[in-house]
Each structure stands twice: as structure tokens, then as C-alpha cells.
Enzyme design. Structure first.
Site, PDB file in Angstrom:
ATOM      1  N   HIS A 140       0.957  -1.391   0.125  1.00 55.26           N
ATOM      2  CA  HIS A 140       0.002   0.118  -0.043  1.00 55.26           C
ATOM      3  C   HIS A 140       1.010   1.183  -0.042  1.00 55.26           C
ATOM      4  CE1 HIS A 140      -3.439   2.530   1.442  1.00 55.26           C
ATOM      5  NE2 HIS A 140      -2.534   3.239   2.068  1.00 55.26           N
ATOM      6  N   GLU A 141       1.926   1.196   0.916  1.00 57.33           N
ATOM      7  CA  GLU A 141       2.586   2.269   1.062  1.00 57.33           C
ATOM      8  C   GLU A 141       3.771   2.470  -0.336  1.00 57.33           C
ATOM      9  OE1 GLU A 141       2.205   4.379   3.170  1.00 57.33           O
ATOM     10  OE2 GLU A 141       0.932   3.264   4.421  1.00 57.33           O
ATOM     11  N   HIS A 144       1.428   4.336  -2.840  1.00 59.27           N
ATOM     12  CA  HIS A 144       1.468   5.702  -2.706  1.00 59.27           C
ATOM     13  C   HIS A 144       2.702   6.389  -3.506  1.00 59.27           C
ATOM     14  CE1 HIS A 144      -1.860   6.730  -0.216  1.00 59.27           C
ATOM     15  NE2 HIS A 144      -1.403   5.968   0.833  1.00 59.27           N
ATOM     16  N   GLU A 218      -6.341   6.924  -1.294  1.00 59.43           N
ATOM     17  CA  GLU A 218      -6.301   5.824  -0.240  1.00 59.43           C
ATOM     18  C   GLU A 218      -6.701   4.521  -1.092  1.00 59.43           C
ATOM     19  OE1 GLU A 218      -4.596   5.219   2.444  1.00 59.43           O
ATOM     20  OE2 GLU A 218      -3.878   7.465   2.269  1.00 59.43           O
TER      21      GLU A 218
END
Length: 298
Positions: A140-141, A144, A218
């Protein structure tokens, strides 16, 4: 990168056009207010770009994060190798990997560009999450970073800051002129009081817009995490967060880039950096994997 720059330029042109229209409607000549526009752009973007430029340094300093130069144990070795593999899959340069001391399950990514970034996890995450769940959080990071979210947020904030500065002063000048009966001369105390109030009011609406985009990114990062680590791993990680996520101890400078942002209701919900975890989980369950893959580098 070129797509992002084109969007940035188009957005700025749209803002300038809108400001010019507002000035014309209010009876002000945009040509005579060029200095205001330049000043607003300098202050509006200056703070955003400065924050972006020092984001990694500030994150390390404010969280006390330890950057893993040479892994000291098996857990750190796993973190580095997992981020490296995911970064290669996402097509970005290897981020710095760090661990910071915090009791809650959390992680964040920051940095001035896709190829100059930092991915950090809390000690609480390492203690409480299974490896599959932690892998999804890292994905997930990394997503980003791959999506350029830090840069895009800075650009959006700069545009909004510029718009707030200009609009508050233009409207303030009109209101002050109406109250004073249209007398010429330097603005009085009333003008500065009006601008102060308008800065807060318009700033609140600008924050709502910025937080809407923050929540939108997100969902994209969750989809990217599902593509890099697997849909079920990403869902399991979010479910674990919904069961055990504690009060975030992340400083304000990086809180928006954490894995979760708590809960909110009413007006507070409009100012949340993250959508509710239940909505994120449902979005992953509903979205086809092909759509998720398309958002990793979106």
C-alpha cells in the site's frame, strides 16, 4: 510525469481563469491585481513545495525513525527485501526503509519524488501483524510512492492555498469598499479583519477539497497494494486494522500518509484524510483485479 505536469498546468490555468472571472464580476480589473496573483502563488506554493522538499527529513526527525542501512536482524532483512521486490514491480527506485517506535499498527510513505522516498513501519505493526498482512501494508505504501501521491498532494495544496489567498483579499476589498461607502485609499482595519475571517472560511473549504483527494488516493493505494501483494492479503491487513488500530501517534506532518486515519462523523468526516476502513475493504472486494492493477501506476 508529463501527464502530472500537464494536469498541474491545466489546473493552474483554470484557477487563474476563475479568479479573473470573479474579479471581473466584482468590478475589479485583473490586470491591476497581477501583483496579488504573483504574491499568492509564491506564498501558496512556497510552503507546499518546501514541505515536500524536506518531507523525508521531517518524517525521520519527528518520528525518530531508524533507517535500515544494514539489516540488524531477520525482521529488518525481510522488510528491506519485501520493499525492494515491490519497488521493482512498481517501477520505482528503491525507497529508504525505516522503523519507528510506536505502539499502534501503522506505516507511512513520504518523500519529494517517486525515486526519492521513504517507507516506514511502526514497531507495533511488526509485533501485531502476520507477515502476509505486513506485506500488504508495505505494498500500500509503495503504491502511494508509485502513484506520486506526495507530489500531487503538494500541487493540489499549492493551488488551493493560492486560490484562498486571492479570493479572500478580493472579496475582502469589495466588502470593505461597500462598508466604507466606496472611499478610495489604503484599506483600513476592517479590511484586515474581513480577510482574516475569509482566510479561515475559505481555508476550511479548501481543506475539504484536499481531504477528499486524500481519501480518493487511499482507495487507489489499496488497489495498488492488492495488485502488488494480493487482494486477500490487502483485505486481511485492513480487517486487522479495523479490529486493532489504536490512536495514531504520528505527528501532523506525516499523519495523512499513515495507513489509517481513524473515524469521524458529520463535518469531521469531510476533513478526514482516510475513508472508513469498512468502505476500503468493500471497495477491494467489489473491484476487479484488472482495475486494481491499473491503479498502481495511475
Amino acid at each position: 510525469m508529463f501527464k502530472r505536469i500537464a494536469l498541474f498546468l491545466a489546473t493552474n490555468l483554470a484557477v487563474l481563469a476563475l479568479v479573473s472571472i470573479v474579479m471581473s464580476v466584482l468590478g475589479l480589473n485583473p490586470a491591476t491585481n497581477a501583483g496579488l496573483l504573483v504574491m499568492a502563488a509564491v506564498f501558496g506554493f512556497g510552503g507546499s513545495f518546501l514541505s515536500l522538499a524536506i518531507s523525508k527529513w521531517m518524517a525521520k526527525r519527528s518520528t525518530g525513525a531508524h533507517v535500515i542501512d544494514q539489516p540488524r536482524n531477520e525482521s529488518e532483512q525481510w522488510l528491506v527485501s519485501t520493499v525492494r521486490r515491490q519497488a521493482e514491480a512498481a517501477g520505482i527506485k528503491m525507497p529508504e526503509v525505516a522503523v519507528y517506535d510506536a505502539p499502534e499498527i501503522n506505516a507511512f510513505a513520504t518523500g519529494p519524488s517517486r525515486n526519492n522516498s521513504l517507507v516506514a513501519v511502526s514497531t507495533g505493526l511488526l509485533r501485531a501483524m502476520e507477515r502476509d498482512e505486513a506485506e500488504a501494508v508495505l505494498a500500500h505504501e509503495v503504491s502511494h510512492v508509485a502513484n506520486g501521491d506526495m507530489v500531487t498532494m503538494a500541487l493540489i495544496q499549492g493551488v488551493l492555498n493560492t486560490f484562498v489567498i486571492v479570493l479572500a483579499r478580493v472579496v475582502g476589498r469589495v466588502i470593505d469598499g461597500y462598508i466604507s461607502g466606496g472611499r478610495d485609499g489604503a484599506p483600513g482595519l476592517g479590511y484586515y479583519a474581513i480577510v482574516f475571517v475569509l482566510d479561515m472560511v475559505f481555508g476550511l473549504f479548501a481543506s475539504m477539497i484536499a481531504m477528499w483527494f486524500s481519501r480518493h488516493r487511499e482507495f487507489r493505494a489499496d488497489a495498488g497494494g492488492a495488485s502488488l501483494a494480493g487482494r486477500q492479503k490487502m483485505i486481511a491487513a485492513l480487517e486487522r486494522l479495523s479490529q486493532t488500530y489504536g490512536q495514531s501517534t504520528l505527528p501532523k506532518q506525516v499523519a495523512a500518509f499513515g495507513i489509517s486515519g481513524g473515524v469521524g462523523h458529520g463535518l469531521k468526516k469531510l476533513l478526514m484524510t482516510h475513508p472508513p476502513l469498512v468502505e476500503r475493504i468493500q471497495a477491494l472486494r467489489d473491484a476487479p483485479l484488472e482495475a486494481a492493477r491499473g491503479r498502481v501506476m495511475g
